[in-house]
Design an enzyme around this catalytic site. Structure first.
Site, PDB file in Angstrom:
ATOM      1  N   CYS A  19      33.357  39.068  35.394  1.00  0.00           N
ATOM      2  CA  CYS A  19      32.527  39.656  34.327  1.00  0.00           C
ATOM      3  C   CYS A  19      33.205  40.727  33.511  1.00  0.00           C
ATOM      4  CB  CYS A  19      31.256  40.223  34.942  1.00  0.00           C
ATOM      5  SG  CYS A  19      30.059  38.929  35.341  1.00  0.00           S
ATOM      6  N   TYR A  44      42.816  36.267  37.903  1.00  0.00           N
ATOM      7  CA  TYR A  44      43.478  37.566  38.055  1.00  0.00           C
ATOM      8  C   TYR A  44      43.961  37.760  39.484  1.00  0.00           C
ATOM      9  CZ  TYR A  44      41.345  38.703  33.560  1.00  0.00           C
ATOM     10  OH  TYR A  44      40.975  38.705  32.240  1.00  0.00           O
ATOM     11  N   GLY A  45      44.813  38.769  39.689  1.00  0.00           N
ATOM     12  CA  GLY A  45      45.278  39.067  41.041  1.00  0.00           C
ATOM     13  C   GLY A  45      44.143  39.559  41.908  1.00  0.00           C
ATOM     14  N   MET A  54      39.899  41.596  41.453  1.00  0.00           N
ATOM     15  CA  MET A  54      38.862  42.206  40.608  1.00  0.00           C
ATOM     16  C   MET A  54      38.039  43.097  41.504  1.00  0.00           C
ATOM     17  SD  MET A  54      37.701  42.664  37.669  1.00  0.00           S
ATOM     18  CE  MET A  54      36.434  43.920  37.389  1.00  0.00           C
ATOM     19  N   GLU A  55      37.931  44.355  41.073  1.00  0.00           N
ATOM     20  CA  GLU A  55      37.404  45.434  41.901  1.00  0.00           C
ATOM     21  C   GLU A  55      35.894  45.446  42.021  1.00  0.00           C
ATOM     22  OE1 GLU A  55      39.169  45.725  39.047  1.00  0.00           O
ATOM     23  OE2 GLU A  55      38.193  47.150  37.680  1.00  0.00           O
ATOM     24  N   HIS A  68      45.433  48.451  45.258  1.00  0.00           N
ATOM     25  CA  HIS A  68      44.988  48.686  43.867  1.00  0.00           C
ATOM     26  C   HIS A  68      43.474  48.539  43.758  1.00  0.00           C
ATOM     27  CE1 HIS A  68      45.426  48.520  39.412  1.00  0.00           C
ATOM     28  NE2 HIS A  68      44.362  47.749  39.503  1.00  0.00           N
ATOM     29  N   GLU A  69      42.966  47.443  44.294  1.00  0.00           N
ATOM     30  CA  GLU A  69      41.510  47.200  44.167  1.00  0.00           C
ATOM     31  C   GLU A  69      40.712  48.240  44.947  1.00  0.00           C
ATOM     32  OE1 GLU A  69      42.894  44.263  41.793  1.00  0.00           O
ATOM     33  OE2 GLU A  69      41.020  45.357  41.829  1.00  0.00           O
ATOM     34  N   HIS A 111      40.395  51.362  43.003  1.00  0.00           N
ATOM     35  CA  HIS A 111      39.332  51.262  41.984  1.00  0.00           C
ATOM     36  C   HIS A 111      37.989  51.754  42.518  1.00  0.00           C
ATOM     37  CE1 HIS A 111      40.792  49.545  38.290  1.00  0.00           C
ATOM     38  NE2 HIS A 111      41.360  48.513  38.873  1.00  0.00           N
ATOM     39  N   GLU A 170      42.735  51.784  34.641  1.00  0.00           N
ATOM     40  CA  GLU A 170      43.875  51.080  35.230  1.00  0.00           C
ATOM     41  C   GLU A 170      45.107  51.947  35.463  1.00  0.00           C
ATOM     42  OE1 GLU A 170      41.650  47.613  35.733  1.00  0.00           O
ATOM     43  OE2 GLU A 170      43.447  48.472  36.639  1.00  0.00           O
ATOM     44  N   ASP A 175      40.152  40.974  25.408  1.00  0.00           N
ATOM     45  CA  ASP A 175      40.999  40.029  26.151  1.00  0.00           C
ATOM     46  C   ASP A 175      42.340  39.813  25.447  1.00  0.00           C
ATOM     47  OD1 ASP A 175      38.291  37.907  27.317  1.00  0.00           O
ATOM     48  OD2 ASP A 175      39.466  39.378  28.411  1.00  0.00           O
ATOM     49  N   TYR A 213      47.981  49.841  32.302  1.00  0.00           N
ATOM     50  CA  TYR A 213      48.346  50.025  33.718  1.00  0.00           C
ATOM     51  C   TYR A 213      49.589  50.900  33.851  1.00  0.00           C
ATOM     52  CZ  TYR A 213      45.274  46.030  34.639  1.00  0.00           C
ATOM     53  OH  TYR A 213      44.190  45.182  34.714  1.00  0.00           O
TER      54      TYR A 213
END
Ligand SMILES: CC/C=C\C/C=C\C[C@@H](O)/C=C/C=C/C=C\[C@@H](O)CCCC(=O)O
Ligand code: ZN
Length: 621
Positions: A140, A273-274, A276-277, A301-302, A305, A324, A381, A389
């Site tokens: 989302c 994506y790698g 999503m948090e 990383h997540e 977040h 980010e 996008d 980042y």
């Protein structure tokens, strides 16, 4: 505390968020795997912001709205013409003006998603690992409006609850509140169950998330379960066994973890994506399951977040770096606390290369390379890259050095979270508090140091950071030495590099690809990060035997970090006279890229499909 001026300019929403604010959404939806849609109703609770509110305007995208009700009365509504990037505004006329700004009111919207939905991907059984059940997942970030009518802006924070009826297990970015047989199953429709959820911490709409499929879970820590298809559970549980260490380290650096659960969902390969948090339930790509825990920094990383992005949130996508850049900085602090400072610097060196790639791709003067770009009439996008980042990380890394190092900066990090938790902020809010904190806690000396920073160059100018960072290269040196030994071996006429230690290589020089491939079987390496870099090097060197492996990597997983650069690179390749047997005999790279994409278009998530089509010049129908 935050920029409180009444009419905040939020360029990527069509909602009237300066007149009313959504405080809660309740979702009452059914997952329809046959029609590949979600259908039912959403009840939104609003706070009026003025003493006279006559209309509500919400963001929607490719939703089929069938009715709008208030106090059981039908309301007039209409969908405006579609904006190419921001969707169709849903205009709702209130039966009478709301004149008391203290009085909340509810509106219920009956709707279904549609086949053009960009927030959801429905997978056929053959697209999953187990190949027996269908699968649904959401993504989302900037597409919530295609999942639920809402004020799709990170400046709006709302709680949500949900009752989701599905024939397969359901999870959401919320705490589970039990499940029960659904009316459908009681009315004879076999196997439907209602799954109930509550997210009591206010979150921006982009963090609403759902998944439904043949899911099984395995506890991996005191507040963590990893979820995936049964076929992957052993590998996933082993890969992410250190999750609790990351969470506990985040708490040590910042503040207590507020979200209750930290579960991980390993998705099917098309996840774009790698990670999503999504709060309580991070979504990750299966490409992280490398079998050696070498790619779990993305989980760090997540987890980061959970503080930067999910508690302290950017007020608009123009300040995305506050999500980010800060999260990359916290991620690398977690890695440093667990594995030492050299590891943080090694990760920063790799990140700086990725930043250079993005700046070169957009162009050094591109407005997309500003840390705070103007996104008026821009689809975010299209601006997504490593700039927020890594340029954001390097700004914080530079400030940490300017003010006097971690002893001063790390306590400030925790203070930043305490100051802005549960709020959405702009770069101006962030900078004002940075100065306030440093003056209060460290006096004018440090404030004078902050004044030496060229803020305009860092925040509002295109290109690479104005200050080239100095990193500890001790770990990177291993790679440079390895590359030098390969170069020496080549100069000595050797073509077998097997004797050369490959332990840490991440940097390649221009060497005989056949010899490298023979010595290290690089084309068969499972680790996607290495495979991706190896393939890009081979494409740069016109090493044609790599083409089948490139087409395999871009069609067996859909992570855009890998897929988009490889498609772009193949697109720009000159002809391959003897194209590999199962690839079309492309007259040139662009036909190879287009034919490969078109043959696998249905595999990709709608966001990935849209962006790859832009990359390779296929106009979306
Ligand atoms: C400067 C503003 C640019 C973009 C605005 C915000 C969102 C862009 C939209 O494309 C959503 C992005 C979502 C990213 C989700 C996860 C990433 O952090 C993964 C990073 C790449 C990877 O590891 O695969
Ligand atoms: Zn992130």
């Amino acid at each position: 505390m935050c920029s409180g001026h009444p009419t905040f300019r939020e360029p990527n929403t069509l909602s009237n968020l300066n007149e009313v604010k959504v405080k809660h959404i309740h979702l009452d939806l059914t997952v329809d795997f046959v029609q590949r849609l979600l259908g039912g109703q959403a009840t939104l609770t609003f706070d009026p912001l003025h003493d006279r509110v006559e209309n509500v305007v919400l963001d929607t995208s490719f939703l089929n709205i069938t009715a709008v009700e208030m106090d059981s009365k039908q309301l007039e509504f209409h969908l405006a013409d579609r904006h190419p990037a921001f969707g169709s505004a849903l205009h709702i006329k209130l039966p009478q003006p709301v004149v008391n700004k203290e009085k909340q009111f509810d509106i219920t919207i009956k709707y279904t998603t549609t086949e053009r939905c960009t927030a959801l991907q429905f997978l056929e059984p053959e697209q999953t690992v187990g190949k027996q059940f269908p699968y649904l997942f959401s993504q989302c970030q900037i597409h919530a409006r295609s999942f639920v009518p809402c004020q799709d802006s990170p400046s709006v924070k709302l709680t949500y609850s949900a009752s989701i009826s599905s024939p397969l297990p359901v999870l959401m970015s919320a705490l589970k509140k039990g499940d029960e047989p659904s009316a459908a199953s009681m009315a004879g429709q076999p196997g439907f169950t209602i799954y109930k959820f509550e997210q009591r911490i206010p979150i921006p709409s982009y963090l609403i998330a759902i998944v439904s499929g043949n899911l099984t879970g395995r506890e991996i820590g005191p507040r963590s379960t990893v979820w995936c298809e049964p076929e992957m559970i052993e590998a996933a549980a082993w890969e992410f066994a250190d999750t609790e260490k990351f969470i506990a380290t985040g708490e040590k650096i910042l503040t207590p973890y507020e979200w209750g659960r930290y579960d991980l969902l390993v998705l099917p390969p098309s996840f774009p994506y790698g990670g999503m948090e999504n709060p309580c339930l991070t979504f990750v790509t299966p490409t992280l399951v490398a079998g050696d825990r070498s790619l779990v920094n993305t989980v760090a990383h997540e987890i980061a977040h959970s503080w930067t992005g999910n508690l302290v949130t950017t007020k608009s996508w123009e300040h995305f770096w506050l999500n980010e850049g800060w999260t990359v900085f916290v991620e690398r602090k977690i890695i440093a606390h667990l594995h030492g400072e050299p590891q943080r610097h090694f990760s920063a060196i790799i990140g700086y290369h990725a930043l250079t790639d993005s700046v070169e791709l957009f162009g050094h003067d591109s407005p997309a390379t500003l840390l705070t770009p103007d996104l008026s009439n821009i689809d975010p996008d299209d601006y997504f890259s490593t700039v927020p980042y890594e340029k954001g990380f390097n700004l914080l890394y530079y400030i940490e050095q300017v003010v006097g190092g971690p002893a001063i900066f790390e306590p400030y990090m925790a203070a930043h979270i305490r100051q802005f938790a549960h709020h959405s902020i702009t770069t101006s809010d962030w900078k004002s508090y940075l100065y306030e904190y440093m003056k209060t806690n460290h006096g004018d000396e440090v404030v004078k140091k902050l004044d030496t920073i060229d803020w305009n160059k860092w925040l509002s100018s295109p290109g690479l950071p104005p200050v080239k960072p100095q990193f500890d290269t001790s770990l990177a040196q291993v790679c440079f030495s390895l590359a030098a030994s390969w170069k020496k071996a080549k100069e000595n006429g050797e073509n077998d590099y097997a004797g050369v230690d490959k332990e840490h290589f991440d940097e390649f020089t221009s060497l005989q690809k056949e010899s490298l491939d023979k010595s290290y079987q690089l084309s068969s390496v499972r680790n996607c990060e290495i495979q991706f870099r190896w393939q890009r090097l081979c494409l740069m060197s016109d090493y044609e035997p790599i083409y089948p492996k490139v087409c395999e990597l871009v069609t067996k997983q859909g992570r855009m970090k890998f897929v988009r650069p490889l498609y772009r690179q193949v697109l720009n390749k000159l002809g391959v006279g003897r194209g590999p047997k199962f690839l079309n005999q492309a007259k040139n790279g662009s036909e190879l890229a287009k034919s490969t994409y078109l043959a696998h278009k249905s595999f990709y998530h709608p966001i990935a499909a849209m962006l790859v089509e832009k990359d390779i010049g296929i106009a979306s129908v």
